[in-house]
Design an enzyme around this catalytic site. Structure first.
Site, PDB file in Angstrom:
ATOM      1  N   VAL A   7     -18.893 -32.651   2.740  1.00 56.81           N
ATOM      2  CA  VAL A   7     -20.135 -31.868   2.672  1.00 56.81           C
ATOM      3  C   VAL A   7     -19.997 -30.739   1.648  1.00 56.81           C
ATOM      4  CG1 VAL A   7     -21.628 -30.290   3.988  1.00 56.81           C
ATOM      5  CG2 VAL A   7     -20.861 -32.453   5.014  1.00 56.81           C
ATOM      6  N   HIS A  27      19.836 -41.179  31.870  1.00 55.60           N
ATOM      7  CA  HIS A  27      18.380 -41.237  31.699  1.00 55.60           C
ATOM      8  C   HIS A  27      18.062 -41.869  30.345  1.00 55.60           C
ATOM      9  CE1 HIS A  27      19.356 -37.645  29.374  1.00 55.60           C
ATOM     10  NE2 HIS A  27      18.285 -37.945  28.668  1.00 55.60           N
ATOM     11  N   GLY A  80     -12.658 -46.074  15.961  1.00 55.08           N
ATOM     12  CA  GLY A  80     -11.872 -45.147  16.776  1.00 55.08           C
ATOM     13  C   GLY A  80     -11.803 -43.776  16.117  1.00 55.08           C
ATOM     14  N   ARG A 100      -2.539 -50.208  18.220  1.00 57.24           N
ATOM     15  CA  ARG A 100      -3.091 -51.570  18.152  1.00 57.24           C
ATOM     16  C   ARG A 100      -2.005 -52.583  17.807  1.00 57.24           C
ATOM     17  NH1 ARG A 100      -9.116 -51.576  15.789  1.00 57.24           N
ATOM     18  NH2 ARG A 100      -8.104 -50.888  13.910  1.00 57.24           N
ATOM     19  N   ASP A 149      -2.323 -48.015   9.904  1.00 50.11           N
ATOM     20  CA  ASP A 149      -2.105 -49.431   9.576  1.00 50.11           C
ATOM     21  C   ASP A 149      -2.886 -49.882   8.343  1.00 50.11           C
ATOM     22  OD1 ASP A 149      -4.564 -49.144  10.773  1.00 50.11           O
ATOM     23  OD2 ASP A 149      -4.394 -50.870  12.090  1.00 50.11           O
ATOM     24  N   MET A 176      -0.161 -45.945  21.559  1.00 45.48           N
ATOM     25  CA  MET A 176      -1.203 -46.732  20.894  1.00 45.48           C
ATOM     26  C   MET A 176      -0.685 -47.314  19.578  1.00 45.48           C
ATOM     27  SD  MET A 176      -4.772 -44.745  21.496  1.00 45.48           S
ATOM     28  CE  MET A 176      -5.795 -45.121  22.918  1.00 45.48           C
ATOM     29  N   ARG A 183     -19.161 -48.050  17.919  1.00 47.26           N
ATOM     30  CA  ARG A 183     -18.909 -49.408  17.446  1.00 47.26           C
ATOM     31  C   ARG A 183     -20.235 -50.145  17.553  1.00 47.26           C
ATOM     32  NH1 ARG A 183     -13.539 -48.349  19.711  1.00 47.26           N
ATOM     33  NH2 ARG A 183     -12.134 -48.506  17.949  1.00 47.26           N
ATOM     34  N   THR A 243      -7.475 -43.092  10.921  1.00 47.16           N
ATOM     35  CA  THR A 243      -7.011 -43.817  12.112  1.00 47.16           C
ATOM     36  C   THR A 243      -5.609 -43.336  12.479  1.00 47.16           C
ATOM     37  OG1 THR A 243      -6.193 -45.935  12.942  1.00 47.16           O
ATOM     38  CG2 THR A 243      -6.424 -45.782  10.579  1.00 47.16           C
ATOM     39  N   ILE A 244      -5.375 -43.177  13.780  1.00 44.44           N
ATOM     40  CA  ILE A 244      -4.034 -42.726  14.202  1.00 44.44           C
ATOM     41  C   ILE A 244      -3.010 -43.846  14.019  1.00 44.44           C
ATOM     42  CG2 ILE A 244      -4.969 -41.050  15.870  1.00 44.44           C
ATOM     43  CD1 ILE A 244      -4.000 -43.023  18.101  1.00 44.44           C
ATOM     44  N   ASP A 245      -3.475 -45.084  13.827  1.00 46.32           N
ATOM     45  CA  ASP A 245      -2.550 -46.228  13.750  1.00 46.32           C
ATOM     46  C   ASP A 245      -1.762 -46.279  12.439  1.00 46.32           C
ATOM     47  OD1 ASP A 245      -3.835 -46.837  16.107  1.00 46.32           O
ATOM     48  OD2 ASP A 245      -5.128 -48.363  15.218  1.00 46.32           O
ATOM     49  N   HIS A 270      -5.603 -42.396  25.607  1.00 46.46           N
ATOM     50  CA  HIS A 270      -6.485 -41.678  24.681  1.00 46.46           C
ATOM     51  C   HIS A 270      -6.082 -40.233  24.414  1.00 46.46           C
ATOM     52  CE1 HIS A 270      -8.887 -45.235  25.288  1.00 46.46           C
ATOM     53  NE2 HIS A 270      -9.557 -44.895  24.208  1.00 46.46           N
ATOM     54  N   GLY A 310     -11.437 -46.718  10.208  1.00 48.24           N
ATOM     55  CA  GLY A 310     -10.296 -47.621  10.088  1.00 48.24           C
ATOM     56  C   GLY A 310     -10.656 -48.909   9.371  1.00 48.24           C
ATOM     57  N   ASP A 311      -9.813 -49.926   9.519  1.00 48.50           N
ATOM     58  CA  ASP A 311     -10.016 -51.143   8.729  1.00 48.50           C
ATOM     59  C   ASP A 311     -11.304 -51.874   9.094  1.00 48.50           C
ATOM     60  OD1 ASP A 311      -8.911 -51.884  11.163  1.00 48.50           O
ATOM     61  OD2 ASP A 311      -7.909 -53.644  10.341  1.00 48.50           O
TER      62      ASP A 311
HETATM   63  P1  ADP Z   1     -11.992 -49.138  13.105  1.00 45.67           P
HETATM   64  O1  ADP Z   1     -12.814 -48.748  11.942  1.00 45.67           O
HETATM   65  O2  ADP Z   1     -11.397 -47.953  13.809  1.00 45.67           O
HETATM   66  O3  ADP Z   1     -10.996 -50.224  12.766  1.00 45.67           O
HETATM   67  P2  ADP Z   1     -13.669 -51.146  14.461  1.00 45.67           P
HETATM   68  O4  ADP Z   1     -12.772 -52.289  14.149  1.00 45.67           O
HETATM   69  O5  ADP Z   1     -14.216 -51.055  15.841  1.00 45.67           O
HETATM   70  O6  ADP Z   1     -12.992 -49.720  14.220  1.00 45.67           O
HETATM   71  O7  ADP Z   1     -14.879 -51.192  13.424  1.00 45.67           O
HETATM   72  C1  ADP Z   1     -15.910 -50.229  13.484  1.00 45.67           C
HETATM   73  C2  ADP Z   1     -17.244 -50.880  13.208  1.00 45.67           C
HETATM   74  O8  ADP Z   1     -17.258 -51.439  11.884  1.00 45.67           O
HETATM   75  C3  ADP Z   1     -17.607 -52.049  14.118  1.00 45.67           C
HETATM   76  O9  ADP Z   1     -18.155 -51.649  15.344  1.00 45.67           O
HETATM   77  C4  ADP Z   1     -18.629 -52.806  13.275  1.00 45.67           C
HETATM   78  O10 ADP Z   1     -19.910 -52.227  13.384  1.00 45.67           O
HETATM   79  C5  ADP Z   1     -18.106 -52.571  11.853  1.00 45.67           C
HETATM   80  N1  ADP Z   1     -17.341 -53.750  11.416  1.00 45.67           N
HETATM   81  C6  ADP Z   1     -16.079 -54.100  11.748  1.00 45.67           C
HETATM   82  N2  ADP Z   1     -15.729 -55.283  11.182  1.00 45.67           N
HETATM   83  C7  ADP Z   1     -16.811 -55.702  10.488  1.00 45.67           C
HETATM   84  C8  ADP Z   1     -17.105 -56.862   9.700  1.00 45.67           C
HETATM   85  N3  ADP Z   1     -16.201 -57.834   9.508  1.00 45.67           N
HETATM   86  N4  ADP Z   1     -18.343 -56.942   9.130  1.00 45.67           N
HETATM   87  C9  ADP Z   1     -19.258 -55.987   9.323  1.00 45.67           C
HETATM   88  N5  ADP Z   1     -19.050 -54.870  10.052  1.00 45.67           N
HETATM   89  C10 ADP Z   1     -17.851 -54.729  10.632  1.00 45.67           C
END
Ligand code: ADP
Length: 332
Positions: free
Chosen positions: A24, A216, A11, A172, A130, A170, A72, A126-128, A262, A102-103
C-alpha cells in the site's frame, strides 16, 4: 498502471500484514491507487473491495494474521469463477493485482495471467517455506521461533519427569519447518516426509540415549510424514499419536503427545519476517509499474529476485541434505 489491488489468500502467515503495508505505501509513494480485496479470491469474485490509504495500514506491521482476511474458494478454481473475478476488477478499474499467499494461491494467480493476460505478481507468504525460487517465505521464521519456544517449554517438563514427548508440527507435505526447528531446538529425533524413518530406528536411538543416562527425549514429527506409523484401527489418527503408542508399547517409556497446530500460524512476526515482507511487498509494486506480469518475488542470498510464477510452481524446493545430516549428528 493507475490502480492496483492486493489480497491475501490461503493459509495465513505472520508477516502478511507487513507485506500489505509495504504494498500500500509503496504504491501510494508512486502515486497509484490501491484497492484492498478482502477474503482472498472469494472477495475478488464478490467485489469485496476497499480503498486503502497510508493510514489504513498504520499499526499493523507487528500484527499476525491479515487485516484483509484470507479465505479458500472452490469457485475460483472454475473458469466461471475467475471470469467473475476479472470482471469485478475491470468494473472498478484495477489494472494490476498482487497476491500474497502460498503455492495454491499462485496457481490461481497464474490462471488469471493466462486466461485474461492480467498482470499479477505473487508474494510468497506461508509458514511451510515450500515455495521454490526463494530462500524464505513470509511467516516461516516466526513459525520456527514459535516451535522453538514450545520445544523449550516442553523440554523443562520432559526433563523433570523423564518423559519422551512427540511434538507434531505443521508444514503440509514439506519438512523444512520441522527440520530447521528441530535443529534449532535440539530435538533428539526429527521425522519429515522427505526422509522416511523406521520406528525401529527411532526406538534404537531412544535406547542408545538411555544407555548413556539420557532419560528424556523430544521427537519432532512433521504433520505430513504420511501413514507409515498408523495401525489399521487408527487410520484417522495423527502420526504423532500413532508413533507415541508404538514407542510406549515397545519401550515401556512414558510418552506424551503435543500437537502444536494453528499456534504456529499466529503471533507477532519476527524482525526477519517483517523485513522480508517489506522488501518483497515493495518490489511487487515496482514490478507491476515496470509492466511485469506472472512473476513471483523472492529472496535469494539476501537479494530480491523475480521469477516466472509458472517456473517457480514447476520446481520442487529441495531439502538441504547437509542440514539434515547435521541435525542427526548433533542429536546422537
Ligand atoms: P495456499 O495459497 O496457502 O497454498 P490453497 O492451496 O488453499 O492455499 O489455495 C488458496 C486458493 O487459491 C484456493 O482456495 C483456490 O481458490 C485458489 N487455487 C488453488 N489452486 C488453484 C488452481 N489450480 N486453480 C485456480 N485456483 C486455485
Amino acid at each position: 498502471m493507475k490502480k492496483i489491488g492486493v489480497l491475501t489468500s490461503g493459509g495465513d502467515s505472520p508477516g502478511m500484514n507487513a507485506a500489505v503495508r509495504a504494498v500500500v505505501r509503496t504504491a501510494i509513494y508512486h502515486e497509484l491507487e490501491v484497492i484492498g480485496i478482502r477474503h482472498g479470491y472469494a472477495g475478488l469474485m464478490q467485489g469485496d473491495f476497499l480503498l486503502m490509504d497510508r493510514s489504513s495500514v498504520a499499526d499493523i506491521i507487528h500484527r499476525g494474521g491479515t487485516i484483509l482476511l484470507s479465505a479458500r474458494s472452490q469457485e475460483f478454481r472454475t473458469p466461471e469463477g475467475r471470469q467473475r473475478a476479472y470482471l469485478q476488477m475491470k468494473k472498478v478499474g484495477i489494472d494490476g493485482l498482487i497476491v500474497i499467499g502460498g503455492d495454491g494461491s499462485f496457481r490461481g494467480a497464474q490462471k488469471l495471467v493466462e486466461e485474461f493476460e492480467f498482470p499479477v505478481i505473487g508474494v510468497p507468504g506461508t509458514i511451510d517455506n515450500d515455495i521454490a525460487c526463494t530462500d524464505y517465505s513470509i511467516g516461516y521464521d516466526t513459525a520456527m521461533n514459535t516451535i522453538i519456544d514450545a520445544i523449550n517449554k516442553v523440554r523443562d517438563t520432559a526433563t523433570s519427569h523423564e518423559r519422551t514427548f512427540v511434538v507434531e508440527t505443521m508444514g503440509r507435505n514439506a519438512g523444512f519447518l520441522t527440520l530447521m526447528s528441530g535443529l534449532a531446538g535440539g530435538a533428539e529425533s526429527i521425522l519429515i516426509p522427505e526422509k522416511p524413518t523406521a520406528v525401529e530406528d527411532i526406538i534404537a536411538k531412544l535406547k542408545h540415549g538411555f544407555s548413556r543416562g539420557k532419560l528424556h527425549s523430544i521427537i519432532l514429527v512433521a504433520e505430513g510424514i504420511g501413514t507409515e506409523f498408523k495401525t489399521n484401527r487408527d487410520v484417522h489418527e495423527s502420526p504423532a499419536f500413532s508413533l507415541s503408542k508404538r514407542i510406549q508399547d515397545e519401550t515401556g517409556l512414558e510418552t506424551r503427545v503435543i500437537i502444536l497446530g494453528h499456534l504456529q500460524r499466529g503471533g507477532s512476526p519476527t524482525a526477519l519476517d517483517r523485513i522480508l515482507a517489506s522488501r518483497l511487498g515493495a518490489n511487487a509494486v515496482e514490478l507491476l509499474i515496470q509492466g511485469e506480469a506472472g512473476k513471483m518475488v523472492g529472496m535469494v542470498h539476501d537479494d530480491v529476485v523475480a521469477v516466472d510464477i509458472e517456473y517457480a510452481l514447476s520446481q520442487k524446493k529441495e531439502l538441504n541434505e547437509d542440514i539434515y545430516n547435521l541435525a542427526n549428528i548433533l542429536s546422537l
